[in-house]
Motif scaffolding. Structure first.
Motif, PDB file in Angstrom:
ATOM      1  N   ARG A 133       0.809  -1.216   0.000  1.00  0.00           N
ATOM      2  CA  ARG A 133       0.000   0.000   0.000  1.00  0.00           C
ATOM      3  C   ARG A 133       0.842   1.266   0.000  1.00  0.00           C
ATOM      4  O   ARG A 133       0.322   2.374  -0.044  1.00  0.00           O
ATOM      5  CB  ARG A 133      -0.947   0.006   1.208  1.00  0.00           C
ATOM      6  CG  ARG A 133      -2.351  -0.430   0.869  1.00  0.00           C
ATOM      7  CD  ARG A 133      -2.440  -1.885   0.439  1.00  0.00           C
ATOM      8  NE  ARG A 133      -2.166  -2.788   1.542  1.00  0.00           N
ATOM      9  CZ  ARG A 133      -2.175  -4.121   1.432  1.00  0.00           C
ATOM     10  NH1 ARG A 133      -2.399  -4.703   0.263  1.00  0.00           N
ATOM     11  NH2 ARG A 133      -1.928  -4.893   2.471  1.00  0.00           N
ATOM     12  N   SER A 134       2.156   1.093   0.046  1.00  0.00           N
ATOM     13  CA  SER A 134       3.038   2.256   0.013  1.00  0.00           C
ATOM     14  C   SER A 134       3.937   2.189  -1.221  1.00  0.00           C
ATOM     15  O   SER A 134       3.674   2.839  -2.220  1.00  0.00           O
ATOM     16  CB  SER A 134       3.873   2.321   1.301  1.00  0.00           C
ATOM     17  OG  SER A 134       4.659   3.481   1.353  1.00  0.00           O
ATOM     18  N   VAL A 135       4.991   1.372  -1.171  1.00  0.00           N
ATOM     19  CA  VAL A 135       5.998   1.379  -2.238  1.00  0.00           C
ATOM     20  C   VAL A 135       5.440   0.871  -3.571  1.00  0.00           C
ATOM     21  O   VAL A 135       5.543   1.552  -4.600  1.00  0.00           O
ATOM     22  CB  VAL A 135       7.227   0.543  -1.816  1.00  0.00           C
ATOM     23  CG1 VAL A 135       8.241   0.497  -2.964  1.00  0.00           C
ATOM     24  CG2 VAL A 135       7.868   1.130  -0.564  1.00  0.00           C
ATOM     25  N   LEU A 136       4.836  -0.315  -3.571  1.00  0.00           N
ATOM     26  CA  LEU A 136       4.364  -0.872  -4.844  1.00  0.00           C
ATOM     27  C   LEU A 136       3.203  -0.060  -5.414  1.00  0.00           C
ATOM     28  O   LEU A 136       3.147   0.189  -6.629  1.00  0.00           O
ATOM     29  CB  LEU A 136       3.944  -2.334  -4.662  1.00  0.00           C
ATOM     30  CG  LEU A 136       3.582  -3.086  -5.951  1.00  0.00           C
ATOM     31  CD1 LEU A 136       4.728  -3.064  -6.952  1.00  0.00           C
ATOM     32  CD2 LEU A 136       3.168  -4.526  -5.644  1.00  0.00           C
ATOM     33  N   LEU A 137       2.284   0.360  -4.564  1.00  0.00           N
ATOM     34  CA  LEU A 137       1.165   1.181  -5.042  1.00  0.00           C
ATOM     35  C   LEU A 137       1.684   2.489  -5.652  1.00  0.00           C
ATOM     36  O   LEU A 137       1.215   2.912  -6.713  1.00  0.00           O
ATOM     37  CB  LEU A 137       0.203   1.486  -3.894  1.00  0.00           C
ATOM     38  CG  LEU A 137      -1.011   2.347  -4.244  1.00  0.00           C
ATOM     39  CD1 LEU A 137      -1.911   1.641  -5.244  1.00  0.00           C
ATOM     40  CD2 LEU A 137      -1.801   2.711  -2.972  1.00  0.00           C
ATOM     41  N   ALA A 138       2.651   3.113  -4.991  1.00  0.00           N
ATOM     42  CA  ALA A 138       3.205   4.372  -5.504  1.00  0.00           C
ATOM     43  C   ALA A 138       3.938   4.150  -6.824  1.00  0.00           C
ATOM     44  O   ALA A 138       3.836   4.961  -7.752  1.00  0.00           O
ATOM     45  CB  ALA A 138       4.147   4.978  -4.467  1.00  0.00           C
ATOM     46  N   ALA A 139       4.697   3.052  -6.916  1.00  0.00           N
ATOM     47  CA  ALA A 139       5.410   2.755  -8.159  1.00  0.00           C
ATOM     48  C   ALA A 139       4.431   2.475  -9.299  1.00  0.00           C
ATOM     49  O   ALA A 139       4.612   2.944 -10.427  1.00  0.00           O
ATOM     50  CB  ALA A 139       6.345   1.569  -7.954  1.00  0.00           C
ATOM     51  N   TRP A 140       3.378   1.723  -9.005  1.00  0.00           N
ATOM     52  CA  TRP A 140       2.335   1.463 -10.000  1.00  0.00           C
ATOM     53  C   TRP A 140       1.700   2.778 -10.449  1.00  0.00           C
ATOM     54  O   TRP A 140       1.387   2.951 -11.634  1.00  0.00           O
ATOM     55  CB  TRP A 140       1.260   0.564  -9.391  1.00  0.00           C
ATOM     56  CG  TRP A 140       1.377  -0.889  -9.709  1.00  0.00           C
ATOM     57  CD1 TRP A 140       1.793  -1.882  -8.877  1.00  0.00           C
ATOM     58  CD2 TRP A 140       1.039  -1.546 -10.935  1.00  0.00           C
ATOM     59  NE1 TRP A 140       1.746  -3.105  -9.504  1.00  0.00           N
ATOM     60  CE2 TRP A 140       1.285  -2.925 -10.769  1.00  0.00           C
ATOM     61  CE3 TRP A 140       0.551  -1.082 -12.167  1.00  0.00           C
ATOM     62  CZ2 TRP A 140       1.070  -3.853 -11.787  1.00  0.00           C
ATOM     63  CZ3 TRP A 140       0.332  -2.005 -13.175  1.00  0.00           C
ATOM     64  CH2 TRP A 140       0.589  -3.367 -12.987  1.00  0.00           C
ATOM     65  N   ARG A 141       1.495   3.660  -9.478  1.00  0.00           N
ATOM     66  CA  ARG A 141       0.788   4.915  -9.785  1.00  0.00           C
ATOM     67  C   ARG A 141       1.580   5.772 -10.762  1.00  0.00           C
ATOM     68  O   ARG A 141       0.999   6.588 -11.475  1.00  0.00           O
ATOM     69  CB  ARG A 141       0.539   5.685  -8.475  1.00  0.00           C
ATOM     70  CG  ARG A 141      -0.346   6.894  -8.634  1.00  0.00           C
ATOM     71  CD  ARG A 141      -1.763   6.507  -9.020  1.00  0.00           C
ATOM     72  NE  ARG A 141      -2.585   7.688  -9.298  1.00  0.00           N
ATOM     73  CZ  ARG A 141      -2.713   8.261 -10.471  1.00  0.00           C
ATOM     74  NH1 ARG A 141      -2.060   7.772 -11.518  1.00  0.00           N
ATOM     75  NH2 ARG A 141      -3.491   9.313 -10.631  1.00  0.00           N
ATOM     76  N   ARG A 142       2.901   5.589 -10.812  1.00  0.00           N
ATOM     77  CA  ARG A 142       3.720   6.350 -11.749  1.00  0.00           C
ATOM     78  C   ARG A 142       3.466   5.935 -13.201  1.00  0.00           C
ATOM     79  O   ARG A 142       3.730   6.701 -14.121  1.00  0.00           O
ATOM     80  CB  ARG A 142       5.201   6.158 -11.424  1.00  0.00           C
ATOM     81  CG  ARG A 142       5.672   6.792 -10.119  1.00  0.00           C
ATOM     82  CD  ARG A 142       5.862   8.282 -10.260  1.00  0.00           C
ATOM     83  NE  ARG A 142       6.395   8.887  -9.043  1.00  0.00           N
ATOM     84  CZ  ARG A 142       7.683   9.031  -8.779  1.00  0.00           C
ATOM     85  NH1 ARG A 142       8.582   8.587  -9.654  1.00  0.00           N
ATOM     86  NH2 ARG A 142       8.073   9.603  -7.661  1.00  0.00           N
ATOM     87  N   ALA A 144       0.507   3.963 -14.231  1.00  0.00           N
ATOM     88  CA  ALA A 144      -0.868   3.541 -14.512  1.00  0.00           C
ATOM     89  C   ALA A 144      -1.845   4.440 -13.770  1.00  0.00           C
ATOM     90  O   ALA A 144      -1.464   5.215 -12.892  1.00  0.00           O
ATOM     91  CB  ALA A 144      -1.072   2.081 -14.089  1.00  0.00           C
ATOM     92  N   SER A 145      -3.117   4.319 -14.102  1.00  0.00           N
ATOM     93  CA  SER A 145      -4.162   5.060 -13.407  1.00  0.00           C
ATOM     94  C   SER A 145      -4.299   4.551 -11.983  1.00  0.00           C
ATOM     95  O   SER A 145      -3.829   3.449 -11.653  1.00  0.00           O
ATOM     96  CB  SER A 145      -5.493   4.894 -14.135  1.00  0.00           C
ATOM     97  OG  SER A 145      -5.927   3.542 -14.061  1.00  0.00           O
ATOM     98  N   LEU A 146      -4.955   5.330 -11.143  1.00  0.00           N
ATOM     99  CA  LEU A 146      -5.129   4.920  -9.749  1.00  0.00           C
ATOM    100  C   LEU A 146      -5.878   3.594  -9.630  1.00  0.00           C
ATOM    101  O   LEU A 146      -5.428   2.707  -8.888  1.00  0.00           O
ATOM    102  CB  LEU A 146      -5.851   6.019  -8.961  1.00  0.00           C
ATOM    103  CG  LEU A 146      -6.118   5.708  -7.488  1.00  0.00           C
ATOM    104  CD1 LEU A 146      -4.831   5.392  -6.754  1.00  0.00           C
ATOM    105  CD2 LEU A 146      -6.851   6.879  -6.829  1.00  0.00           C
ATOM    106  N   SER A 153      -1.371  -3.767  -7.541  1.00  0.00           N
ATOM    107  CA  SER A 153      -0.680  -4.048  -6.281  1.00  0.00           C
ATOM    108  C   SER A 153      -1.443  -5.075  -5.452  1.00  0.00           C
ATOM    109  O   SER A 153      -0.839  -5.890  -4.748  1.00  0.00           O
ATOM    110  CB  SER A 153      -0.485  -2.760  -5.479  1.00  0.00           C
ATOM    111  OG  SER A 153      -1.728  -2.192  -5.102  1.00  0.00           O
ATOM    112  N   SER A 154      -2.765  -5.078  -5.569  1.00  0.00           N
ATOM    113  CA  SER A 154      -3.581  -6.023  -4.802  1.00  0.00           C
ATOM    114  C   SER A 154      -3.473  -7.446  -5.349  1.00  0.00           C
ATOM    115  O   SER A 154      -3.526  -8.412  -4.588  1.00  0.00           O
ATOM    116  CB  SER A 154      -5.043  -5.575  -4.787  1.00  0.00           C
ATOM    117  OG  SER A 154      -5.162  -4.314  -4.144  1.00  0.00           O
TER     118      SER A 154
END
Length: 230
Positions: A133-142, A144-146, A153-154
């Motif tokens: 919910r922190s590192v991978l979600l933030a990296a994905w967000r760079r 892809a869409s939210l 990440s889930s």
């Protein structure tokens, strides 16, 4: 600790895939129970170091102090909901078998307290929330869409639970071998993927990683306590 919002590097898809692969390899490798907490703490620090290296900001990671009050509010609310659901499940005879867990059989109050107050919050939840919910979600967000970042990440979070699900089935002598066990593991992966989306929503809604941390601790620690009591 991390780069400011005005100094953002581009997170390539390769970085997202690399983090995901490393996390799944770590889960498949497994950690000795005696070293579970210290090794997972080191892994958490390693992830935070990686986040700094790829210039993820405190805001992207859900670690800004300004959002802590909202994280506390949402985390406590979600934790209370989880506690009520678990309490009802433990009290209703039809759902009590769901709390059968050989890992709590024969343990004393001291070991129960260690698991609920140290092993789960520090060894399990802290690593998983920082990772997913922190590192991978933030990296994905760079890249892809939210919504895509939350789902991506889930899904990795769900796959992270393949080995724990297999270990749990073996310890409790459930589902035997073959198709039945595969189905049970698939169900566990699906369930934790859905839980991952809910934790991501808490993280995004509150703006703080504290919210999913508190909700996750409540769900896992109270599940262990109710399994012990049932």
């Amino acid at each position: 600790m991390f780069a400011s919002d005005n100094h953002r590097s581009i997170s390539r898809p390769a970085i997202v895939l690399g983090i995901s692969a490393a996390l799944l390899a770590f889960s498949a490798w497994g950690v000795s129970p005696a070293w579970y907490v210290p090794v997972n703490l080191l892994a958490t620090l390693g992830l935070l170091g990686l986040a700094r290296g790829i210039h993820l900001t405190t805001g992207e990671l859900g670690m800004e102090r300004a959002h802590l009050p909202a994280g506390l509010k949402w985390g406590i609310a979600a934790g209370l909901v989880a506690g009520v659901v678990l309490a009802l499940g433990a009290a209703i005879p039809a759902t009590q078998p769901l709390f059968d867990d050989a890992r709590t059989a024969g343990i004393g109050p001291g070991l129960l307290a260690y698991r609920a107050l140290i092993r789960i919050p520090v060894g399990t939840v802290l690593l998983e929330e920082v990772a997913f919910r922190s590192v991978l979600l933030a990296a994905w967000r760079r890249v892809a869409s939210l919504p895509s970042a939350m789902i991506g990440s889930s899904i990795v979070f769900g796959l992270w639970h393949v080995r724990p699900a297999i270990d749990l089935l073996i310890e409790n002598d459930v589902a035997g071998n073959g198709p039945a066990r595969a189905l049970a593991v698939l169900g566990a992966v699906a369930g934790t993927t859905i839980a991952g989306v809910a934790f991501c929503w808490l993280r995004v809604r509150s703006g703080s990683l504290l919210a999913p941390i508190l909700a996750h601790v409540a769900a896992n620690s109270l599940a262990t306590v109710f399994a012990y009591l049932v």
